[in-house]
Motif scaffolding. Sequence first.
Motif, PDB file in Angstrom:
ATOM      1  N   ILE A 261       0.867  -1.167   0.000  1.00 57.99           N
ATOM      2  CA  ILE A 261       0.000   0.000   0.000  1.00 57.99           C
ATOM      3  C   ILE A 261       0.907   1.221   0.000  1.00 57.99           C
ATOM      4  O   ILE A 261       2.079   1.146   0.410  1.00 57.99           O
ATOM      5  CB  ILE A 261      -0.927   0.002   1.240  1.00 57.99           C
ATOM      6  N   GLN A 262       0.414   2.349  -0.438  1.00 61.98           N
ATOM      7  CA  GLN A 262       1.224   3.556  -0.459  1.00 61.98           C
ATOM      8  C   GLN A 262       1.267   4.179   0.932  1.00 61.98           C
ATOM      9  O   GLN A 262       0.238   4.393   1.577  1.00 61.98           O
ATOM     10  CB  GLN A 262       0.666   4.568  -1.459  1.00 61.98           C
ATOM     11  N   THR A 263       2.484   4.466   1.419  1.00 58.90           N
ATOM     12  CA  THR A 263       2.691   5.068   2.735  1.00 58.90           C
ATOM     13  C   THR A 263       3.742   6.171   2.610  1.00 58.90           C
ATOM     14  O   THR A 263       4.154   6.534   1.509  1.00 58.90           O
ATOM     15  CB  THR A 263       3.183   4.013   3.743  1.00 58.90           C
ATOM     16  N   ASN A 264       4.212   6.645   3.758  1.00 57.45           N
ATOM     17  CA  ASN A 264       5.285   7.637   3.784  1.00 57.45           C
ATOM     18  C   ASN A 264       6.664   6.996   3.849  1.00 57.45           C
ATOM     19  O   ASN A 264       7.654   7.689   4.107  1.00 57.45           O
ATOM     20  CB  ASN A 264       5.112   8.583   4.977  1.00 57.45           C
ATOM     21  N   ASP A 265       6.743   5.673   3.661  1.00 56.14           N
ATOM     22  CA  ASP A 265       8.048   5.014   3.652  1.00 56.14           C
ATOM     23  C   ASP A 265       8.958   5.648   2.613  1.00 56.14           C
ATOM     24  O   ASP A 265       8.496   6.198   1.603  1.00 56.14           O
ATOM     25  CB  ASP A 265       7.899   3.526   3.354  1.00 56.14           C
ATOM     26  N   ILE A 266      10.262   5.543   2.839  1.00 53.21           N
ATOM     27  CA  ILE A 266      11.228   6.207   1.968  1.00 53.21           C
ATOM     28  C   ILE A 266      11.134   5.714   0.531  1.00 53.21           C
ATOM     29  O   ILE A 266      11.424   6.443  -0.422  1.00 53.21           O
ATOM     30  CB  ILE A 266      12.655   6.025   2.537  1.00 53.21           C
ATOM     31  N   ILE A 267      10.711   4.463   0.346  1.00 53.12           N
ATOM     32  CA  ILE A 267      10.429   3.929  -0.977  1.00 53.12           C
ATOM     33  C   ILE A 267       8.919   3.740  -1.060  1.00 53.12           C
ATOM     34  O   ILE A 267       8.347   2.972  -0.285  1.00 53.12           O
ATOM     35  CB  ILE A 267      11.145   2.588  -1.213  1.00 53.12           C
ATOM     36  N   SER A 268       8.251   4.451  -1.946  1.00 54.95           N
ATOM     37  CA  SER A 268       6.793   4.405  -1.932  1.00 54.95           C
ATOM     38  C   SER A 268       6.229   4.545  -3.339  1.00 54.95           C
ATOM     39  O   SER A 268       6.691   5.365  -4.138  1.00 54.95           O
ATOM     40  CB  SER A 268       6.239   5.526  -1.040  1.00 54.95           C
ATOM     41  N   SER A 269       5.234   3.708  -3.637  1.00 54.83           N
ATOM     42  CA  SER A 269       4.485   3.800  -4.884  1.00 54.83           C
ATOM     43  C   SER A 269       3.034   3.485  -4.581  1.00 54.83           C
ATOM     44  O   SER A 269       2.671   3.197  -3.438  1.00 54.83           O
ATOM     45  CB  SER A 269       5.041   2.831  -5.937  1.00 54.83           C
ATOM     46  N   SER A 270       2.194   3.517  -5.582  1.00 52.32           N
ATOM     47  CA  SER A 270       0.777   3.270  -5.354  1.00 52.32           C
ATOM     48  C   SER A 270       0.485   1.825  -4.966  1.00 52.32           C
ATOM     49  O   SER A 270      -0.567   1.531  -4.397  1.00 52.32           O
ATOM     50  CB  SER A 270      -0.016   3.626  -6.617  1.00 52.32           C
ATOM     51  N   SER A 271       1.406   0.906  -5.253  1.00 50.30           N
ATOM     52  CA  SER A 271       1.148  -0.510  -4.997  1.00 50.30           C
ATOM     53  C   SER A 271       2.009  -1.106  -3.892  1.00 50.30           C
ATOM     54  O   SER A 271       1.613  -2.090  -3.263  1.00 50.30           O
ATOM     55  CB  SER A 271       1.357  -1.324  -6.273  1.00 50.30           C
ATOM     56  N   VAL A 272       3.182  -0.541  -3.642  1.00 47.19           N
ATOM     57  CA  VAL A 272       4.072  -1.100  -2.629  1.00 47.19           C
ATOM     58  C   VAL A 272       4.924   0.001  -2.022  1.00 47.19           C
ATOM     59  O   VAL A 272       5.296   0.963  -2.702  1.00 47.19           O
ATOM     60  CB  VAL A 272       4.970  -2.210  -3.233  1.00 47.19           C
ATOM     61  N   SER A 273       5.208  -0.134  -0.724  1.00 44.18           N
ATOM     62  CA  SER A 273       6.085   0.790  -0.021  1.00 44.18           C
ATOM     63  C   SER A 273       7.099  -0.025   0.762  1.00 44.18           C
ATOM     64  O   SER A 273       6.823  -1.156   1.180  1.00 44.18           O
ATOM     65  CB  SER A 273       5.293   1.688   0.929  1.00 44.18           C
ATOM     66  N   ALA A 274       8.281   0.549   0.988  1.00 43.06           N
ATOM     67  CA  ALA A 274       9.331  -0.190   1.682  1.00 43.06           C
ATOM     68  C   ALA A 274      10.221   0.760   2.464  1.00 43.06           C
ATOM     69  O   ALA A 274      10.442   1.909   2.061  1.00 43.06           O
ATOM     70  CB  ALA A 274      10.160  -0.997   0.691  1.00 43.06           C
ATOM     71  N   THR A 275      10.729   0.270   3.577  1.00 47.76           N
ATOM     72  CA  THR A 275      11.685   1.020   4.381  1.00 47.76           C
ATOM     73  C   THR A 275      12.748   0.059   4.885  1.00 47.76           C
ATOM     74  O   THR A 275      12.432  -1.071   5.282  1.00 47.76           O
ATOM     75  CB  THR A 275      10.989   1.734   5.554  1.00 47.76           C
ATOM     76  N   PRO A 276      14.015   0.442   4.867  1.00 49.44           N
ATOM     77  CA  PRO A 276      15.076  -0.446   5.338  1.00 49.44           C
ATOM     78  C   PRO A 276      15.253  -0.350   6.850  1.00 49.44           C
ATOM     79  O   PRO A 276      14.780   0.589   7.497  1.00 49.44           O
ATOM     80  CB  PRO A 276      16.320   0.076   4.614  1.00 49.44           C
ATOM     81  N   ALA A 277      15.946  -1.330   7.403  1.00 52.85           N
ATOM     82  CA  ALA A 277      16.321  -1.332   8.812  1.00 52.85           C
ATOM     83  C   ALA A 277      17.700  -1.951   8.925  1.00 52.85           C
ATOM     84  O   ALA A 277      18.006  -2.952   8.260  1.00 52.85           O
ATOM     85  CB  ALA A 277      15.319  -2.105   9.653  1.00 52.85           C
ATOM     86  N   LEU A 278      18.537  -1.355   9.756  1.00 51.23           N
ATOM     87  CA  LEU A 278      19.902  -1.833   9.965  1.00 51.23           C
ATOM     88  C   LEU A 278      20.095  -2.120  11.442  1.00 51.23           C
ATOM     89  O   LEU A 278      19.779  -1.281  12.292  1.00 51.23           O
ATOM     90  CB  LEU A 278      20.918  -0.788   9.500  1.00 51.23           C
ATOM     91  N   GLY A 279      20.609  -3.307  11.758  1.00 54.41           N
ATOM     92  CA  GLY A 279      20.863  -3.669  13.147  1.00 54.41           C
ATOM     93  C   GLY A 279      22.274  -4.196  13.334  1.00 54.41           C
ATOM     94  O   GLY A 279      22.798  -4.924  12.480  1.00 54.41           O
ATOM     95  N   LEU A 280      22.890  -3.832  14.455  1.00 58.83           N
ATOM     96  CA  LEU A 280      24.235  -4.288  14.808  1.00 58.83           C
ATOM     97  C   LEU A 280      24.220  -4.839  16.223  1.00 58.83           C
ATOM     98  O   LEU A 280      23.582  -4.270  17.115  1.00 58.83           O
ATOM     99  CB  LEU A 280      25.243  -3.139  14.726  1.00 58.83           C
ATOM    100  N   GLU A 281      24.945  -5.939  16.424  1.00 60.74           N
ATOM    101  CA  GLU A 281      25.093  -6.512  17.759  1.00 60.74           C
ATOM    102  C   GLU A 281      26.542  -6.920  17.966  1.00 60.74           C
ATOM    103  O   GLU A 281      27.111  -7.681  17.173  1.00 60.74           O
ATOM    104  CB  GLU A 281      24.189  -7.719  17.953  1.00 60.74           C
ATOM    105  N   TYR A 282      27.148  -6.419  19.039  1.00 61.06           N
ATOM    106  CA  TYR A 282      28.495  -6.827  19.425  1.00 61.06           C
ATOM    107  C   TYR A 282      28.400  -7.668  20.681  1.00 61.06           C
ATOM    108  O   TYR A 282      27.765  -7.267  21.669  1.00 61.06           O
ATOM    109  CB  TYR A 282      29.380  -5.610  19.688  1.00 61.06           C
ATOM    110  N   GLY A 283      28.987  -8.863  20.638  1.00 56.73           N
ATOM    111  CA  GLY A 283      28.964  -9.748  21.793  1.00 56.73           C
ATOM    112  C   GLY A 283      30.352 -10.144  22.225  1.00 56.73           C
ATOM    113  O   GLY A 283      31.239 -10.392  21.381  1.00 56.73           O
ATOM    114  N   TYR A 284      30.547 -10.191  23.529  1.00 54.86           N
ATOM    115  CA  TYR A 284      31.842 -10.587  24.090  1.00 54.86           C
ATOM    116  C   TYR A 284      31.658 -11.844  24.922  1.00 54.86           C
ATOM    117  O   TYR A 284      30.907 -11.871  25.892  1.00 54.86           O
ATOM    118  CB  TYR A 284      32.420  -9.471  24.953  1.00 54.86           C
TER     119      TYR A 284
END
Length: 356
Positions: A261-284
């Motif tokens: 659906i069309q939203t305010n996501d950074i990638i948006s059209s009348s049929s599809v919208s998309a937004t990226p997500a980046l995650g980092l985890e450091y473990g010791y």
Amino acid sequence: MRFPLVLLTLLSFAFAKAQTSRAYSNEFLNIGVDAAALGMSNAVVAKTGNVNSGYWNPAGLMQLEERELSLMHASYFANIAQYNYGAYAMPIDDRSAFAFSVIRFSVDDILNTTQLIDDQGNINYDRISTFSTADWAFTLSYARESKLDGFSYGGNVKIIRRIIGDFATSLGFGLDIGLQMQRGDWSFGLMARDITTTYNTWSIDEDEFATVQGAVANQNQELPETTEITLPKLQLGIAREFTFHYDHVLTAEVDLNMRFIQTNDIISSSSVSATPALGLEYGYTDLVFVRAGMGNFQNEMQLDGNDNVTFQPNIGIGFKYKGISVDYALTDIGDSSAALYSNIFSVNVDLSVFSR
């Protein structure tokens, strides 16, 4: 008095979605679970591999080695709204696993002031009552390992129960599917939510609803539609694990969250919208973890009429000792909220530690 005439607001919001915002039905299921994942901006669909995989990607349940339990609690809007989650998972055999989870998002003890003034125009505080709204989700998850090395798949069956005091209740059903593939230090994931489109059917008490109709003249004069529709969503993820000197592990994941659906996501059209997500985890030494993430990239219109790209940063820490993990995240309520950041804690327990 807290929440004057809040009933009208809540009913108007809940029922209006059935008419104009069907794509956003059951939004409480998009908040997320597990402080470890929330600290990484929910970028975990490729790497998830514990009891919480039932929510993020059921295929990840195949990484379970023992029975696990997870609990999470969060409060939003100055402790007005409560968000609780619990899950249990276990391997069935070497090639399959099972999980069950419960989510409850609620606002309790809301003051119902619609009957505060009687037919004679007199204020009578004895006519004030309270009610609660609660959104429930019960999920049964199953995962299986494929004959193809490193490949697993899984699915969810969801039952959704939503309650607004004595005025209305709804029941819905949904299906999710997930895939995961491991290739050395690389992981790939796909999660498709509500693949058949999830329908919530409302049952409205007409007598109770009539009291709301009469509370404000010329408003809510007709019963709302009784069906809400949740459109499918798709999440794609790729992750890489880097190991330094055996004790230091850095995991990085990039996800793409898509809605049809069309939203305010950074990638948006009348049929599809998309937004990226980046995650980092450091473990010791698999003992201490530090997490960070960025997600919910949106095009927001400014006062001058120009668009500005915004995003949501999140951070978190975690500790694990003898099969017990305690995680913390500083995060927002969900993908599309402007609420203040919240402190979220969760606990994961490897139940085998109690049988040794």
